[in-house]
Enzyme design. Structure first.
Site, short mmCIF file in Angstrom:
data_model
loop_
_atom_site.label_atom_id
_atom_site.label_comp_id
_atom_site.label_asym_id
_atom_site.label_seq_id
_atom_site.Cartn_x
_atom_site.Cartn_y
_atom_site.Cartn_z
N GLU A 51 -9.11 -1.31 6.15
CA GLU A 51 -7.91 -1.52 6.97
C GLU A 51 -8.26 -1.47 8.46
OE1 GLU A 51 -4.76 1.46 6.76
OE2 GLU A 51 -3.29 -0.10 7.29
N GLN A 98 0.85 -1.19 0.00
CA GLN A 98 0.00 0.00 0.00
C GLN A 98 0.89 1.25 0.00
OE1 GLN A 98 -1.69 0.68 3.84
NE2 GLN A 98 -3.24 2.09 3.11
N GLY A 99 0.88 1.98 -1.08
CA GLY A 99 1.72 3.17 -1.18
C GLY A 99 0.92 4.44 -0.95
N TYR A 100 0.66 4.74 0.30
CA TYR A 100 -0.08 5.96 0.64
C TYR A 100 0.85 7.00 1.27
CZ TYR A 100 -4.72 3.70 0.11
OH TYR A 100 -5.84 3.08 -0.36
N SER A 101 1.45 6.62 2.43
CA SER A 101 2.19 7.61 3.22
C SER A 101 3.44 8.10 2.51
CB SER A 101 2.60 7.00 4.56
OG SER A 101 1.48 6.48 5.22
N SER A 147 4.69 -1.14 4.07
CA SER A 147 4.88 -2.51 4.59
C SER A 147 4.99 -3.49 3.43
CB SER A 147 3.68 -2.92 5.45
OG SER A 147 3.51 -2.01 6.51
C1 LIG Z 1 3.90 -0.49 11.43
C2 LIG Z 1 3.46 0.48 10.41
C3 LIG Z 1 3.09 0.05 9.15
C4 LIG Z 1 2.70 0.95 8.18
N1 LIG Z 1 2.39 0.48 6.93
C5 LIG Z 1 2.06 1.38 5.98
C6 LIG Z 1 1.82 0.93 4.63
O1 LIG Z 1 1.91 -0.25 4.33
N2 LIG Z 1 1.52 1.86 3.70
C7 LIG Z 1 1.40 3.19 3.98
O2 LIG Z 1 1.09 3.96 3.10
N3 LIG Z 1 1.63 3.65 5.25
C8 LIG Z 1 1.97 2.78 6.23
N4 LIG Z 1 2.22 3.23 7.52
C9 LIG Z 1 2.19 4.66 7.76
C10 LIG Z 1 1.08 5.14 8.67
O3 LIG Z 1 -0.14 5.16 8.03
C11 LIG Z 1 1.52 6.52 9.20
O4 LIG Z 1 2.66 6.33 10.01
C12 LIG Z 1 0.44 7.19 10.00
O5 LIG Z 1 -0.64 7.54 9.20
C13 LIG Z 1 0.98 8.43 10.73
O6 LIG Z 1 1.68 9.29 9.88
P1 LIG Z 1 3.14 9.83 10.28
O7 LIG Z 1 3.94 8.64 10.61
O8 LIG Z 1 3.60 10.73 9.21
O9 LIG Z 1 2.93 10.65 11.61
P2 LIG Z 1 2.41 12.15 11.72
O10 LIG Z 1 1.15 12.32 10.96
O11 LIG Z 1 3.50 13.10 11.46
O12 LIG Z 1 2.06 12.17 13.27
C14 LIG Z 1 3.00 12.48 14.30
C15 LIG Z 1 2.22 12.74 15.57
O13 LIG Z 1 1.33 13.85 15.38
C16 LIG Z 1 0.01 13.48 15.68
N5 LIG Z 1 -0.94 14.17 14.80
C17 LIG Z 1 -0.86 14.39 13.47
N6 LIG Z 1 -1.95 15.01 13.02
C18 LIG Z 1 -2.76 15.19 14.08
C19 LIG Z 1 -4.05 15.78 14.26
N7 LIG Z 1 -4.77 16.29 13.25
N8 LIG Z 1 -4.57 15.77 15.50
C20 LIG Z 1 -3.87 15.24 16.54
N9 LIG Z 1 -2.66 14.69 16.43
C21 LIG Z 1 -2.12 14.66 15.21
C22 LIG Z 1 -0.03 11.98 15.46
O14 LIG Z 1 -1.09 11.36 16.17
C23 LIG Z 1 1.32 11.55 15.95
O15 LIG Z 1 1.28 11.42 17.33
C24 LIG Z 1 2.64 2.33 8.48
C25 LIG Z 1 3.00 2.76 9.76
C26 LIG Z 1 3.41 1.86 10.72
C27 LIG Z 1 3.81 2.39 12.04
#
Ligand SMILES: Cc1cc2nc3c(=O)[nH]c(=O)nc-3n(C[C@H](O)[C@H](O)[C@H](O)COP(=O)(O)OP(=O)(O)OC[C@H]3O[C@@H](n4cnc5c(N)ncnc54)[C@H](O)[C@@H]3O)c2cc1C
Lengths: 364, 394
Positions: B241, B123-126, B158
């Site tokens: 998901e 899944q290529g989202y983030s 992932s």
């Molecule tokens: C084990 C694992 C597997 C993953 N697998 C995939 C995958 O296969 N494909 C994919 O695309 N992504 C994947 N992800 C990514 C995941 O979706 C993101 O890590 C997640 O959406 C958070 O984004 P970020 O890491 O940029 O954190 P950020 O968005 O930068 O968040 C950092 C902190 O700020 C807080 N925050 C941010 N915005 C707000 C808000 N509006 N209100 C309150 N708090 C806020 C967050 O809660 C967090 O505490 C994976 C992540 C993990 C940990």
């Protein structure tokens, strides 16, 4: 396979809520708490008229013959309104009489419990938790002596169901010679708790003294106390959310501040599964005998934890007005504070839960 | 309220169990080859215990949807210990998305092989700059003839190092408002211009990756749900998901494992379970597991009745992932000094799985929508509190 309320149960919730809003609005709760009435007769007769008093009384004795889930839904509504209603005592006595009473005992009491005329006090504390301050009840030559504390709904009771130290249950008429009732004043003034002193009082045994009826009553009481906490906590959450949508600071409603939003979300996230847990415990009481005690213990202990969290957080969401008598949030705050300790705080109840599964060291 | 199964469903549950146990010799074990996995999946689909309700025309079994049957199948896999129908992001997220918004050719091409395990997906989202605020993603795709040409970077992807294909969000309309300029593309991970760099996590394993795109050419027909509609399509996927994370069955199995551990391990001659503080923590978590299990039963019934799950559904990811993490924490604390052993240390217990879970599960609290984002969702959709302010210009 269906784990949800029936149409009848939903209709019952709706009509109950209408009755309670009419007969036990906050002003009535306040008046009861401020006064010395032993029981709010008006509230209980309105509820009895709607059918609430006889829920657990078998149909042949004039009741509805329903299950513990229906009683739990009712107590949940009472907790939701912080209603002054002696339901717990009536429900526990109905269960004890229906399951263990002799035909004559049933005939004497069940009909008048179902009609709302008779009220019952139930004292299980010493048998479930152990005695404090020397309390505990003994049987000598068929008569009861000793002291029972934290007797549920004892203030206006016509009959008392009292557990002795060995776990046997006894039926005592409240106006019998040698029975002295006095109030214990708790933080929660919406319900009355008491102390009963027995001096060679005449009593009738209720079922065999093997502890089985006692543990059934304990499970039912735990489940109903959990239901009361569920209702009270839901009201606290609803009030906090409503206030967060209306109170403005810094030019916007406080519910727009994430700190406040997250307090509300955390309350909802903790509370929502509690509803299913209470249903499960009540259902297990009637349908899953092997799981009933454990489910009841977990309902009691878990609701105690969640409702303490909800009560303090909902109060915080309100700011200063949250702790005032004027707002009245404290009626629910105190209600869950009492439900938490009666028949065991969460630590005691979880200890019993471990024993029920043979996880304690005695079982090593 | 009645948890008993009707005779028809009781018979069905027996049938599934019998099938799984009868085919024990074909269960793919931990080191199974891909061919063995595909063979097992194909058998499960034919029998109707995987891809049960997916139309036969797309490679599924083609049975009418029946939530209770699906539930009984899932329980039979847990109870018998049989390796479950293939999960992963392809089966759990892409397939339902294609069924909902894919075109006929896409459904024909991708669903069947994905269900059988012939194609693995990521899944290529983030992106580095687009996590919780996913809609601010900047990976660009411009049109060139019959193709889109993609440049940019994904992160936290992932299983990208194992995947054959990717479903990916890219910005196709840079001038449109941020939610309207995104498209959902599916393409092969072998397409020239893709570089995958594994990211090792705190568990010591590389569970996810960075994925770089340099002039990656993807035919325009590979857009799912229409150009510029990617945000809506992505939300369809995310909904699937979250249903996957926080399942109470996992918590129940963990609780049983910890209880066993605490009865068997001793310290100073006393069983761990006889430490009243640890035992109290265990009982407290048992209560929470029971609450989540009952909530799961309630959700099942709400689904069966066609009623909206409401808050009972919205809280599952937040509560379930937190609960799993707390369970791992208790196992580590109960083990004490033994609990810190890891890698291939002597005296390691349970292959170090509790430490591994404690670390990995923190990732699950963050991934799939962080705990804080879940709280926003619960507050906004469940309680009707004001929405987070959207940036005026971005
Ligand atoms: C084990 C694992 C597997 C993953 N697998 C995939 C995958 O296969 N494909 C994919 O695309 N992504 C994947 N992800 C990514 C995941 O979706 C993101 O890590 C997640 O959406 C958070 O984004 P970020 O890491 O940029 O954190 P950020 O968005 O930068 O968040 C950092 C902190 O700020 C807080 N925050 C941010 N915005 C707000 C808000 N509006 N209100 C309150 N708090 C806020 C967050 O809660 C967090 O505490 C994976 C992540 C993990 C940990």
């Amino acid at each position: 396979m269906d784990f949800g309320l029936s149409e009848d149960q939903r209709l019952w919730q709706a009509s109950l809520s209408a009755v309670l809003q009419h007969v036990a609005p906050l002003e009535r709760v306040r008046a009861f708490a401020a006064g010395t009435e032993p029981v709010a007769r008006d509230v209980w007769s309105a509820l009895a008229e709607a059918g609430a008093a006889g829920l657990l009384v078998p149909e042949r004795h004039g009741g509805l013959g329903l299950g513990l889930l229906d009683a739990a839904l009712t107590v949940e509504a009472l907790g939701g309104q912080a209603a002054p209603a002696p339901a717990l005592g009536v429900y526990l006595a109905s269960l004890a009489l229906a399951s263990a009473g002799r035909e004559s005992q049933q005939a004497r009491w069940l009909g008048s419990l179902a009609s709302g005329q008779a009220l019952a006090g139930v004292g299980l504390s010493e048998a479930v938790l152990g005695g404090r301050d020397g309390a505990g009840v003994e049987v000598r030559e068929g008569r009861l002596s000793g002291r029972a504390l934290f007797v549920i709904d004892s203030a206006a009771a016509d009959l008392l169901i009292i557990a002795d130290r060995e776990g046997g249950l006894h039926l005592v008429e409240a106006d019998t010679q040698g029975v002295h009732a006095s109030p214990l004043t708790t933080i929660d003034l919406t319900r009355r708790w008491g102390e009963i002193v027995l001096e060679g009082a005449r009593a009738e045994p209720l079922g065999p003294s093997d502890g089985v009826v006692l543990s059934r009553l304990r499970d039912a009481a735990w489940t109903l106390l959990a239901a009361d906490m569920l209702g009270a906590s839901q009201t606290l959450l609803d009030k906090a959310v409503a206030y967060a949508k209306e109170r403005r600071q810094f030019g916007r409603v406080i519910g727009g501040f994430q700190a406040v939003k997250h307090m509300c979300a955390e309350m909802a996230a903790a509370l929502e599964p509690c509803r299913a847990l209470v249903w499960y415990a009540a259902y297990a009481f009637d349908a899953l005998p092997d799981e009933a005690s454990l489910a009841a213990a977990h309902a009691k202990a878990h609701l105690s934890e969640v409702s303490r969290f909800v009560a303090r957080t909902a109060t915080e969401v309100h700011g200063g007005i949250g702790i005032t008598d004027l707002l009245g949030l404290h009626f629910w705050f105190k209600r869950v504070g009492v439900d938490r300790q009666i028949l065991g705080g969460p630590e005691s109840v979880r200890d019993l839960a471990a024993r029920l599964q043979g996880l304690d060291d005695q079982a090593a | 309220m009645d948890l008993a199964l009707s005779p028809r469903y009781a018979a069905f549950a027996k049938e599934v169990r019998a099938f799984l146990l009868d085919h024990r010799s074909q269960w793919p074990g931990p080191g199974a080859s891909r061919a063995e996995i595909i063979a097992w999946q194909t058998q499960l689909i034919t029998a109707g215990y995987a891809a049960r309700t997916i139309p036969a025309a797309y490679g599924g079994h083609g049975a009418a949807p029946d939530i209770l049957e699906s539930r009984l199948i899932a329980e039979a896999f847990i109870d018998t210990g049989a390796p479950g129908p293939l999960g992963g992001q392809g089966v759990s997220m892409l397939v339902p998305t294609l069924l909902e918004v894919g075109d006929e050719a896409q459904k024909q091409a991708w669903i069947g092989p994905t269900l059988r395990g012939e194609i693995l997906w990521c899944q290529g989202y983030s992106e580095p700059g687009a996590g919780s605020d996913l809609a601010s993603l900047t990976t660009r795709a411009y049109e060139d003839g019959e193709d889109f040409v993609i440049n940019g970077q994904k992160i936290w992807t992932s299983t990208a190092h194992l995947a054959d294909m990717i479903f990916c969000l890219v910005r196709t309309e840079p001038d449109a408002p941020k939610h309207d300029g995104i498209s959902y593309l599916i393409f092969s991970m072998k397409t020239p211009g893709i570089e995958v760099r594994p990211l090792r996590t705190m568990t010591g394993h590389a569970e996810f990756n960075e994925v770089f795109f340099t002039d990656v050419r993807v035919p325009r027909t590979q857009v799912v749900g229409g150009r510029g509609a990617g945000w809506r399509v992505a939300n369809t996927t995310l909904k699937h998901e979250r249903g996957m994370l926080g399942d109470p069955h996992a918590a129940e199995a963990r609780l049983a494992a910890i209880t066993k551990l605490m009865r068997e391990e001793t310290l100073g001659g006393a069983r761990l379970i006889d430490n009243p503080v640890l035992r109290d923590r265990l009982m407290r978590l048992q209560g929470e597991v029971l609450a989540m299990k009952a909530n799961g039963l309630r959700l099942l019934t709400l689904n069966l009745r066609g009623e909206s799950p409401g808050l009972a559904g919205l809280i599952v990811k937040l509560q379930g992932c937190e609960l799993n993490h707390q369970l791992a924490a208790l196992a580590i604390d109960a083990l004490g000094e033994l609990g810190i052993l890891y890698h291939d240390s002597p005296r390691l217990r349970a292959d170090g799985v509790w430490q591994q879970r404690y670390m990995f599960d923190l990732g699950l609290i963050i991934g799939g929508g962080t705990a804080q984002i879940q709280k926003n969702i619960i507050a906004e959709r469940g309680l009707g509190l004001p929405r987070e302010p959207k940036l005026a210009a971005s």
